[in-house]
Design an enzyme around this catalytic site. Structure first.
Site, mmCIF file in Angstrom:
data_model
loop_
_atom_site.group_PDB
_atom_site.id
_atom_site.type_symbol
_atom_site.label_atom_id
_atom_site.label_comp_id
_atom_site.label_asym_id
_atom_site.label_seq_id
_atom_site.Cartn_x
_atom_site.Cartn_y
_atom_site.Cartn_z
ATOM 1 N N GLN A 127 26.274 -126.612 -61.339
ATOM 2 C CA GLN A 127 26.212 -125.151 -61.244
ATOM 3 C C GLN A 127 26.434 -124.764 -59.788
ATOM 4 O O GLN A 127 25.588 -125.034 -58.943
ATOM 5 C CB GLN A 127 24.826 -124.737 -61.718
ATOM 6 C CG GLN A 127 24.516 -123.282 -61.690
ATOM 7 C CD GLN A 127 23.016 -123.055 -61.909
ATOM 8 O OE1 GLN A 127 22.200 -123.915 -61.629
ATOM 9 N NE2 GLN A 127 22.664 -121.904 -62.413
ATOM 10 N N SER A 130 24.575 -120.940 -55.716
ATOM 11 C CA SER A 130 23.951 -120.643 -54.419
ATOM 12 C C SER A 130 24.884 -120.931 -53.258
ATOM 13 O O SER A 130 25.680 -121.875 -53.297
ATOM 14 C CB SER A 130 22.687 -121.484 -54.235
ATOM 15 O OG SER A 130 21.791 -121.272 -55.284
ATOM 16 N N SER A 162 22.906 -129.174 -57.379
ATOM 17 C CA SER A 162 22.364 -130.357 -58.058
ATOM 18 C C SER A 162 23.481 -130.991 -58.888
ATOM 19 O O SER A 162 24.320 -130.281 -59.438
ATOM 20 C CB SER A 162 21.229 -129.969 -59.017
ATOM 21 O OG SER A 162 20.246 -129.233 -58.348
ATOM 22 N N GLU A 245 18.743 -121.119 -67.938
ATOM 23 C CA GLU A 245 18.131 -122.127 -67.064
ATOM 24 C C GLU A 245 16.606 -121.957 -67.050
ATOM 25 O O GLU A 245 15.855 -122.920 -67.171
ATOM 26 C CB GLU A 245 18.695 -121.989 -65.646
ATOM 27 C CG GLU A 245 18.091 -123.004 -64.682
ATOM 28 C CD GLU A 245 18.810 -123.061 -63.344
ATOM 29 O OE1 GLU A 245 19.442 -122.065 -62.953
ATOM 30 O OE2 GLU A 245 18.718 -124.114 -62.680
ATOM 31 N N GLU A 367 8.680 -115.936 -56.602
ATOM 32 C CA GLU A 367 8.629 -114.509 -56.244
ATOM 33 C C GLU A 367 9.700 -113.730 -57.010
ATOM 34 O O GLU A 367 9.451 -112.629 -57.513
ATOM 35 C CB GLU A 367 8.857 -114.334 -54.725
ATOM 36 C CG GLU A 367 7.726 -114.851 -53.839
ATOM 37 C CD GLU A 367 7.726 -116.372 -53.695
ATOM 38 O OE1 GLU A 367 8.729 -117.018 -54.056
ATOM 39 O OE2 GLU A 367 6.698 -116.921 -53.220
HETATM 40 C C1 LIG Z 1 15.792 -128.774 -56.178
HETATM 41 C C2 LIG Z 1 16.717 -127.611 -56.175
HETATM 42 C C3 LIG Z 1 17.820 -127.621 -56.993
HETATM 43 C C4 LIG Z 1 18.731 -126.539 -56.969
HETATM 44 N N1 LIG Z 1 19.859 -126.618 -57.739
HETATM 45 C C5 LIG Z 1 20.780 -125.632 -57.664
HETATM 46 C C6 LIG Z 1 22.009 -125.744 -58.366
HETATM 47 O O1 LIG Z 1 22.266 -126.737 -59.064
HETATM 48 N N2 LIG Z 1 22.929 -124.772 -58.233
HETATM 49 C C7 LIG Z 1 22.701 -123.657 -57.477
HETATM 50 O O2 LIG Z 1 23.564 -122.795 -57.438
HETATM 51 N N3 LIG Z 1 21.532 -123.523 -56.785
HETATM 52 C C8 LIG Z 1 20.578 -124.493 -56.854
HETATM 53 N N4 LIG Z 1 19.403 -124.380 -56.130
HETATM 54 C C9 LIG Z 1 19.220 -123.224 -55.266
HETATM 55 C C10 LIG Z 1 18.121 -122.269 -55.694
HETATM 56 O O3 LIG Z 1 18.514 -121.505 -56.797
HETATM 57 C C11 LIG Z 1 17.812 -121.385 -54.467
HETATM 58 O O4 LIG Z 1 17.267 -122.230 -53.470
HETATM 59 C C12 LIG Z 1 16.828 -120.293 -54.790
HETATM 60 O O5 LIG Z 1 17.403 -119.340 -55.649
HETATM 61 C C13 LIG Z 1 16.304 -119.584 -53.516
HETATM 62 O O6 LIG Z 1 17.345 -119.214 -52.687
HETATM 63 P P1 LIG Z 1 17.311 -119.586 -51.121
HETATM 64 O O7 LIG Z 1 17.018 -121.054 -51.022
HETATM 65 O O8 LIG Z 1 18.544 -119.069 -50.505
HETATM 66 O O9 LIG Z 1 16.035 -118.831 -50.543
HETATM 67 P P2 LIG Z 1 15.987 -117.279 -50.112
HETATM 68 O O10 LIG Z 1 16.644 -116.450 -51.157
HETATM 69 O O11 LIG Z 1 16.470 -117.155 -48.713
HETATM 70 O O12 LIG Z 1 14.417 -117.018 -50.182
HETATM 71 C C14 LIG Z 1 13.524 -117.377 -49.114
HETATM 72 C C15 LIG Z 1 12.132 -116.876 -49.481
HETATM 73 O O13 LIG Z 1 12.145 -115.439 -49.608
HETATM 74 C C16 LIG Z 1 11.623 -115.038 -50.862
HETATM 75 N N5 LIG Z 1 12.350 -113.871 -51.366
HETATM 76 C C17 LIG Z 1 13.683 -113.665 -51.345
HETATM 77 N N6 LIG Z 1 13.989 -112.491 -51.913
HETATM 78 C C18 LIG Z 1 12.817 -111.946 -52.327
HETATM 79 C C19 LIG Z 1 12.470 -110.739 -52.986
HETATM 80 N N7 LIG Z 1 13.406 -109.852 -53.353
HETATM 81 N N8 LIG Z 1 11.156 -110.506 -53.262
HETATM 82 C C20 LIG Z 1 10.205 -111.402 -52.891
HETATM 83 N N9 LIG Z 1 10.476 -112.554 -52.242
HETATM 84 C C21 LIG Z 1 11.753 -112.820 -51.971
HETATM 85 C C22 LIG Z 1 11.889 -116.228 -51.782
HETATM 86 O O14 LIG Z 1 11.010 -116.229 -52.893
HETATM 87 C C23 LIG Z 1 11.650 -117.398 -50.835
HETATM 88 O O15 LIG Z 1 10.279 -117.697 -50.760
HETATM 89 C C24 LIG Z 1 18.485 -125.427 -56.132
HETATM 90 C C25 LIG Z 1 17.341 -125.417 -55.304
HETATM 91 C C26 LIG Z 1 16.486 -126.490 -55.317
HETATM 92 C C27 LIG Z 1 15.272 -126.451 -54.398
#
Ligand SMILES: Cc1cc2nc3c(=O)[nH]c(=O)nc-3n(C[C@H](O)[C@H](O)[C@H](O)COP(=O)(O)OP(=O)(O)OC[C@H]3O[C@@H](n4cnc5c(N)ncnc54)[C@H](O)[C@@H]3O)c2cc1C
Length: 399
Positions: A127, A130, A162, A245, A367
């Site tokens: 997928q 991100s 992933s 998902e 969140e």
């Molecule tokens: C083990 C693992 C596997 C993954 N696999 C995939 C995959 O296969 N494909 C893929 O596309 N992605 C994947 N991801 C990505 C995952 O979907 C993102 O990490 C996740 O959506 C958070 O985005 P970010 O890391 O950019 O954090 P950010 O969006 O930058 O968030 C940082 C912090 O801010 C908080 N925050 C952000 N916006 C808000 C809001 N509006 N209200 C309250 N709090 C908020 C978040 O909760 C978090 O604590 C994976 C992540 C992990 C850890």
């Protein structure tokens, strides 16, 4: 399918007994493939089940399913819990996310081409949603797709992908129009991970997983025939994919040995047998973890019993929150209870402990799930979204 073809639980067990071994009810399940990156066991398992359509029963038989309705599929799912099932983590995106979306929105040619190899395990999907600047705010995805005749040229990068290390196909969200608001200018593509210009770089996780990657896409040509859904419909497909998902993660009750007849789950019994619950505070924490586990399990069972076969909605966010909270409570308590031995890496529960933090992030953070439940289930006022109607090209960017 006629009524005569609809199988009872007994008949399902009879058929599965021919193919699979019964599971030890006290065995602890694996954790989302953590630390193993084993593709072969899952492939053999899917190959074995595909003729009967047991793995994806609601899919059409010609695509590797058995045309089952929701009630029969729920009976098959429940029966499957009695068997030794391979860890299907590598195949999860294909089976649980891409497959259902293709059935709903894919062209007949795309369904013909991609569904069967998903069902029989011969092609793994990842997928590619991100990006460095688009996680929780996924609609901010900046990967560009520009039309060139019958093809699209993709440029940009994805991260946290992933299964990227071994995927054959990537379901990839890309921006086809920067002149409209961010949610509207997105389109979904299937990217051939072996195409020239796709560079997959590993990101090893703390729990030992090596399939996790960042993916750089430079002038990658994607035929228009590999566009999934309509031009500009990418956000709707993303929401649909993420709902699948979250429902999938939330539908799991991690940890074995918890059938009605079996009594306590194996992890709780193991703690008790080892004398770790003699302390009243430890016992209280353990019962709290057990209560969370049981509530999650019963709620997942109730949801499965009421399944209509429709695509999951925002309720999947609640399921994911409950499931993740139960998993983390058990994993952290398990580590605390092991005392000084917990500092070693080869003790029981270490893999769960290292995997637990990621559970609150993957598939959308806790969140973000709470925001979805608040706004779309409880009807609370929405967050302020000041950039909702601003063309993507005019948005402030970090770079
Ligand atoms: C083990 C693992 C596997 C993954 N696999 C995939 C995959 O296969 N494909 C893929 O596309 N992605 C994947 N991801 C990505 C995952 O979907 C993102 O990490 C996740 O959506 C958070 O985005 P970010 O890391 O950019 O954090 P950010 O969006 O930058 O968030 C940082 C912090 O801010 C908080 N925050 C952000 N916006 C808000 C809001 N509006 N209200 C309250 N709090 C908020 C978040 O909760 C978090 O604590 C994976 C992540 C992990 C850890």
């Amino acid at each position: 399918m006629s009524d005569a073809d609809v199988l009872t639980s007994e008949q399902i067990h009879e058929a599965l007994d021919e193919l699979l071994e019964r599971r030890d009810p006290d065995a602890t399940g694996t954790v989302l493939g953590a630390g193993s990156d084993d593709l072969e066991a899952g492939r053999r398992f899917l190959e074995l089940l595909v003729e009967g359509g047991w793995m994806v029963p609601t899919w059409p038989a010609r695509h590797g399913g058995r045309d089952a309705d929701a009630a029969e599929a729920a009976r098959i799912d429940a029966a499957m819990a009695d068997y030794d099932v391979a860890d299907l983590y590598p195949y999860g995106v294909g089976l649980n996310l891409v497959g259902p979306v293709l059935l709903d929105r894919g062209s007949p040619e795309q369904q013909e081409r991609w569904l069967r190899p998903i069902a029989d395990g011969s092609e793994v999907w990842c997928q590619m949603f991100s990006e460095p600047d688009a996680g929780s705010d996924l609609a901010n995805a900046g990967m560009r797709a520009e039309r060139d005749g019958d093809e699209w040229i993709l440029n940009g990068s994805k991260v946290w992908t992933s299964r990227g290390a071994y995927a054959r196909w990537g379901m990839c969200l890309a921006r086809t129009d920067v002149g409209v608001a961010k949610h509207r200018g997105l389109t979904m593509f299937a990217v051939d991970m072996a195409a020239p210009g796709v560079e997959v770089r590993p990101l090893e996780q703390i729990n030992g997983d090596k399939h996790f990657t960042e993916v750089f896409v430079s002038d990658v040509r994607v035929p228009d025939a590999d566009r999934i859904g309509d031009l500009g419909a990418g956000w709707g497909l993303t929401v649909e994919t993420l709902a699948h998902e979250r429902a999938t993660i939330g539908g799991r009750a991690f940890g074995g040995g918890d059938d009605e007849e079996v009594g306590l789950p194996s992890w709780l019994e193991a703690w008790s047998d080892a004398g770790l619950l003699d302390d009243p505070v430890a016992r209280q924490r353990a019962m709290r973890a057990y209560a969370m586990h049981r509530v999650n399990q019963l709620t997942a069972a109730r949801a499965a019993a009421n399944a209509t076969g429709d695509a999951p909605g925002p309720e999947g966010s609640g399921a994911k929150l409950r499931s993740v909270a139960a998993f983390k409570a058990r994993a952290y308590l398990g580590k605390d209870l092991s005392g000084a031995a917990g500092m070693l890496s080869d003790v029981d529960g270490h893999l769960e402990f290292l995997t637990a933090p990621s559970m609150s992030i993957r598939g959308g953070t806790d969140e973000v799930q709470r925001n979805i439940v608040g706004e779309r289930v409880l009807g609370l006022p929405g967050e302020p979204r000041v950039d909702k109607d601003v063309p993507f090209a005019d948005l402030k960017k970090s770079r």
